[in-house]
Write an enzyme that holds these catalytic residues in place. Structure first.
Site, PDB file in Angstrom:
ATOM      1  N   ASP A  89       0.846  -1.205   0.000  1.00  0.00           N
ATOM      2  CA  ASP A  89       0.000   0.000   0.000  1.00  0.00           C
ATOM      3  C   ASP A  89       0.876   1.248   0.000  1.00  0.00           C
ATOM      4  O   ASP A  89       0.712   2.154  -0.816  1.00  0.00           O
ATOM      5  CB  ASP A  89      -0.920  -0.001   1.227  1.00  0.00           C
ATOM      6  CG  ASP A  89      -1.746  -1.261   1.327  1.00  0.00           C
ATOM      7  OD1 ASP A  89      -2.691  -1.401   0.545  1.00  0.00           O
ATOM      8  OD2 ASP A  89      -1.416  -2.114   2.171  1.00  0.00           O
ATOM      9  N   TYR A 145       6.185 -14.470  -0.120  1.00  0.00           N
ATOM     10  CA  TYR A 145       5.456 -14.679   1.138  1.00  0.00           C
ATOM     11  C   TYR A 145       5.924 -15.978   1.796  1.00  0.00           C
ATOM     12  O   TYR A 145       6.415 -16.887   1.108  1.00  0.00           O
ATOM     13  CB  TYR A 145       3.951 -14.716   0.870  1.00  0.00           C
ATOM     14  CG  TYR A 145       3.438 -13.424   0.277  1.00  0.00           C
ATOM     15  CD1 TYR A 145       3.431 -12.248   1.029  1.00  0.00           C
ATOM     16  CD2 TYR A 145       2.996 -13.356  -1.039  1.00  0.00           C
ATOM     17  CE1 TYR A 145       2.978 -11.048   0.486  1.00  0.00           C
ATOM     18  CE2 TYR A 145       2.539 -12.164  -1.596  1.00  0.00           C
ATOM     19  CZ  TYR A 145       2.540 -11.014  -0.823  1.00  0.00           C
ATOM     20  OH  TYR A 145       2.118  -9.836  -1.355  1.00  0.00           O
ATOM     21  N   GLN A 166      13.540   1.861  -2.393  1.00  0.00           N
ATOM     22  CA  GLN A 166      12.837   1.491  -3.636  1.00  0.00           C
ATOM     23  C   GLN A 166      13.756   1.694  -4.839  1.00  0.00           C
ATOM     24  O   GLN A 166      13.756   0.910  -5.792  1.00  0.00           O
ATOM     25  CB  GLN A 166      11.575   2.343  -3.803  1.00  0.00           C
ATOM     26  CG  GLN A 166      10.375   1.814  -3.078  1.00  0.00           C
ATOM     27  CD  GLN A 166       9.095   2.519  -3.485  1.00  0.00           C
ATOM     28  OE1 GLN A 166       9.120   3.644  -3.994  1.00  0.00           O
ATOM     29  NE2 GLN A 166       7.970   1.888  -3.234  1.00  0.00           N
ATOM     30  N   ARG A 178       6.583 -10.339  -5.551  1.00  0.00           N
ATOM     31  CA  ARG A 178       5.300 -10.651  -4.927  1.00  0.00           C
ATOM     32  C   ARG A 178       4.363  -9.435  -4.996  1.00  0.00           C
ATOM     33  O   ARG A 178       4.782  -8.341  -5.432  1.00  0.00           O
ATOM     34  CB  ARG A 178       5.518 -11.069  -3.472  1.00  0.00           C
ATOM     35  CG  ARG A 178       5.854  -9.923  -2.527  1.00  0.00           C
ATOM     36  CD  ARG A 178       6.182 -10.407  -1.120  1.00  0.00           C
ATOM     37  NE  ARG A 178       5.889  -9.362  -0.140  1.00  0.00           N
ATOM     38  CZ  ARG A 178       6.229  -9.441   1.132  1.00  0.00           C
ATOM     39  NH1 ARG A 178       6.855 -10.512   1.603  1.00  0.00           N
ATOM     40  NH2 ARG A 178       5.912  -8.454   1.963  1.00  0.00           N
ATOM     41  N   GLY A 179       3.133  -9.634  -4.523  1.00  0.00           N
ATOM     42  CA  GLY A 179       2.219  -8.511  -4.295  1.00  0.00           C
ATOM     43  C   GLY A 179       1.930  -7.708  -5.538  1.00  0.00           C
ATOM     44  O   GLY A 179       1.536  -8.242  -6.574  1.00  0.00           O
ATOM     45  N   GLU A 180       2.143  -6.413  -5.437  1.00  0.00           N
ATOM     46  CA  GLU A 180       1.761  -5.516  -6.540  1.00  0.00           C
ATOM     47  C   GLU A 180       2.943  -4.701  -7.061  1.00  0.00           C
ATOM     48  O   GLU A 180       3.261  -4.733  -8.247  1.00  0.00           O
ATOM     49  CB  GLU A 180       0.629  -4.588  -6.075  1.00  0.00           C
ATOM     50  CG  GLU A 180       0.238  -3.564  -7.123  1.00  0.00           C
ATOM     51  CD  GLU A 180      -1.116  -2.929  -6.911  1.00  0.00           C
ATOM     52  OE1 GLU A 180      -1.997  -3.566  -6.299  1.00  0.00           O
ATOM     53  OE2 GLU A 180      -1.305  -1.789  -7.364  1.00  0.00           O
ATOM     54  N   ASP A 181       3.596  -3.970  -6.162  1.00  0.00           N
ATOM     55  CA  ASP A 181       4.608  -3.039  -6.671  1.00  0.00           C
ATOM     56  C   ASP A 181       5.870  -3.747  -7.150  1.00  0.00           C
ATOM     57  O   ASP A 181       6.389  -3.442  -8.228  1.00  0.00           O
ATOM     58  CB  ASP A 181       4.955  -1.999  -5.600  1.00  0.00           C
ATOM     59  CG  ASP A 181       5.884  -0.936  -6.159  1.00  0.00           C
ATOM     60  OD1 ASP A 181       5.486  -0.274  -7.140  1.00  0.00           O
ATOM     61  OD2 ASP A 181       7.005  -0.787  -5.662  1.00  0.00           O
ATOM     62  N   SER A 182       6.392  -4.706  -6.374  1.00  0.00           N
ATOM     63  CA  SER A 182       7.598  -5.416  -6.836  1.00  0.00           C
ATOM     64  C   SER A 182       7.284  -6.209  -8.109  1.00  0.00           C
ATOM     65  O   SER A 182       8.145  -6.371  -8.984  1.00  0.00           O
ATOM     66  CB  SER A 182       8.158  -6.329  -5.743  1.00  0.00           C
ATOM     67  OG  SER A 182       7.199  -7.257  -5.299  1.00  0.00           O
TER      68      SER A 182
HETATM   69  O1  TRH Z   1       4.722  -6.042   0.565  1.00  0.00           O
HETATM   70  P1  TRH Z   1       3.805  -6.631  -0.424  1.00  0.00           P
HETATM   71  O2  TRH Z   1       3.454  -8.030  -0.230  1.00  0.00           O
HETATM   72  O3  TRH Z   1       2.497  -5.780  -0.475  1.00  0.00           O
HETATM   73  C1  TRH Z   1       1.207  -6.340  -0.630  1.00  0.00           C
HETATM   74  C2  TRH Z   1       0.712  -6.219  -2.024  1.00  0.00           C
HETATM   75  O4  TRH Z   1       0.766  -4.887  -2.513  1.00  0.00           O
HETATM   76  C3  TRH Z   1      -0.709  -6.708  -2.096  1.00  0.00           C
HETATM   77  O5  TRH Z   1      -1.224  -6.534  -3.394  1.00  0.00           O
HETATM   78  C4  TRH Z   1      -1.533  -5.947  -1.109  1.00  0.00           C
HETATM   79  O6  TRH Z   1      -2.831  -6.382  -1.131  1.00  0.00           O
HETATM   80  C5  TRH Z   1      -0.940  -6.159   0.249  1.00  0.00           C
HETATM   81  O7  TRH Z   1       0.407  -5.690   0.277  1.00  0.00           O
HETATM   82  C6  TRH Z   1      -1.703  -5.401   1.303  1.00  0.00           C
HETATM   83  O8  TRH Z   1       4.461  -6.523  -1.893  1.00  0.00           O
HETATM   84  P2  TRH Z   1       4.698  -5.284  -2.876  1.00  0.00           P
HETATM   85  O9  TRH Z   1       3.411  -4.804  -3.453  1.00  0.00           O
HETATM   86  O10 TRH Z   1       5.726  -5.699  -3.827  1.00  0.00           O
HETATM   87  O11 TRH Z   1       5.294  -4.144  -1.950  1.00  0.00           O
HETATM   88  C7  TRH Z   1       6.592  -4.165  -1.463  1.00  0.00           C
HETATM   89  C8  TRH Z   1       7.175  -2.762  -1.528  1.00  0.00           C
HETATM   90  O12 TRH Z   1       8.418  -2.718  -0.826  1.00  0.00           O
HETATM   91  C9  TRH Z   1       7.456  -2.304  -2.960  1.00  0.00           C
HETATM   92  O13 TRH Z   1       7.198  -0.924  -3.086  1.00  0.00           O
HETATM   93  C10 TRH Z   1       8.952  -2.544  -3.103  1.00  0.00           C
HETATM   94  C11 TRH Z   1       9.425  -2.217  -1.721  1.00  0.00           C
HETATM   95  N1  TRH Z   1      10.708  -2.798  -1.355  1.00  0.00           N
HETATM   96  C12 TRH Z   1      11.803  -1.964  -1.183  1.00  0.00           C
HETATM   97  O14 TRH Z   1      11.707  -0.747  -1.385  1.00  0.00           O
HETATM   98  N2  TRH Z   1      12.980  -2.491  -0.751  1.00  0.00           N
HETATM   99  C13 TRH Z   1      13.143  -3.821  -0.510  1.00  0.00           C
HETATM  100  O15 TRH Z   1      14.250  -4.259  -0.128  1.00  0.00           O
HETATM  101  C14 TRH Z   1      12.018  -4.685  -0.730  1.00  0.00           C
HETATM  102  C15 TRH Z   1      12.154  -6.155  -0.498  1.00  0.00           C
HETATM  103  C16 TRH Z   1      10.823  -4.139  -1.134  1.00  0.00           C
END
Ligand code: TRH
Length: 347
Positions: free
Chosen positions: A24, A192, A238, A254-258
């Site tokens: 988020d 995850y 990021q 995983r998730g959305e942004d990565s």
């Molecule tokens: O952390 P997430 O599993 O977030 C999830 C998903 O967005 C999912 O769709 C949502 O419903 C849930 O949260 C509530 O995975 P995501 O989306 O990849 O987010 C991780 C963020 O962390 C992304 O912006 C990348 C960032 N990141 C870094 O900046 N540095 C790091 O070392 C890592 C591992 C991640």
């Protein structure tokens, strides 16, 4: 063509609640940074900004970080021309009341979760007039990111391709204190805890591999093998997380942004979709695999990684699917440009 900074409304308020994990805030921060780079002043209101300490340690000059406000703290606050409610987080009542009081109502956008499912094109842009409550008379619009012409596209900063063209993987790895041995495959891992961690050893055993494992419970379950070195990474910004994805030969995300960032990296990838208790994630996974025309051997790998089928024995050959898919995505307007066009069309 990216939207010209001058054609964007200049003041935005973005509201974000951290439900769990980092997506988020991760998505909201990318949006804020992208807008600020285009000259917009953004206020980011968030209930838990703690992850920004590693995600964005340097902040951004154009982004004003604000704690989720109590009603009294909103006295004297004038809403910007655009108000983004991220992922249906429900704006503070007092803020909505202030929006409704303005002579020129702000545009109210609900930024939705990313999916490749068909409902996205049907729902993108729909209005939700407010007939009661503090926002009576306002219209909220649903804005869906996505992978096709009928959606709002994906976040993509104006300088992303230039940054990638200038990137030197070996120099970046050296800066992180990492070096790959001759012939070693480099793989990043962010997933995850439910992923089949032990099976990963078998999957990667065909070739010497350095696995760069991001923080999280999944990596505690990893088992090194004769061909597998494992390095535990700290949380990267990021900015540097992008570099990690660009430097590796394969990315588990995983998730959305990565997941989106791995698509921009244009490298072979495996998506661990956010698991939902009702199983809805399986249809979401299938929809993306179909839309991106993911080759069958990779589909088998993705299903296996997500516990929906047995995991294959080794990483499949991917040809140039990842670069081809990236090129297809680059041909569609980025999310901020599309959002600007949407706002302009509203008048
Ligand atoms: O952390 P997430 O599993 O977030 C999830 C998903 O967005 C999912 O769709 C949502 O419903 C849930 O949260 C509530 O995975 P995501 O989306 O990849 O987010 C991780 C963020 O962390 C992304 O912006 C990348 C960032 N990141 C870094 O900046 N540095 C790091 O070392 C890592 C591992 C991640």
């Amino acid at each position: 063509m990216a939207v010209a900074p001058a054609s964007l409304p200049q003041h935005w308020d973005i509201f974000c609640r951290v439900i769990d994990n980092h997506g988020d805030l991760g998505v909201c921060w990318r949006l804020c940074g992208d807008l600020a780079a285009r000259g917009v002043h953004v206020r980011l209101w968030v209930d838990d900004a703690s992850a920004l300490a590693w995600m964005a340690p340097e902040g951004h000059a154009g982004v004003e970080l604000r704690a989720w406000p109590a009603a009294a703290e909103l006295q004297g606050v004038t809403p910007g021309e655009v108000v983004v409610e991220a992922f249906g987080c429900e704006l503070p009542t007092e803020f909505v009341a202030r929006m409704a009081q303005l002579a020129s109502s702000p545009r109210w956008i609900n930024l939705e979760y990313l999916s490749a499912e068909d409902y996205v094109e049907r729902s993108h842009g729909l209005p939700s007039p407010q007939f009661s409550g503090p926002g009576r008379g306002l219209i909220k619009h649903f804005f869906y990111p996505g992978f096709s012409a009928g959606t709002g596209g994906l976040l993509r900063e104006m300088d992303l391709q230039a940054r990638q063209a200038d990137f030197n993987a070996e120099a970046w790895l050296a800066g992180q204190g990492l070096s790959r041995r001759p012939g070693e495959r480099l793989v990043s891992l962010f997933g995850y805890p439910g992923a089949p961690a032990e099976a990963l050893t078998r999957l990667l055993a065909d070739q010497p591999t350095l696995l760069l494992a991001c923080p999280g419970a999944l990596r505690d379950k990893l088992v090194p093998g004769p061909n597998l070195r494992i390095h535990a990474l700290p949380y990267l910004s990021q900015f540097d997380y992008d570099h990690l994805l660009w430097a590796c030969d394969w990315n588990f995300v995983r998730g959305e942004d990565s997941f989106v960032r791995a698509q921009w990296a244009g490298k072979p990838m495996v998506w661990h979709i956010y698991p939902q208790s009702d199983g809805a994630h399986a249809a979401k996974l299938e929809a993306f695999m179909a839309r991106s025309r993911l080759p069958a051997p990779q589909q088998a790998l993705w299903r296996g990684w997500n516990g929906l089928a047995p995991l294959p024995d080794k990483l499949p050959y991917c040809g140039d699917h990842a670069t081809g898919w990236r090129a297809a995505l680059l041909a569609q307007g980025d999310l901020v440009t599309q959002l600007a066009g949407f706002l302009a069309a509203l008048g």
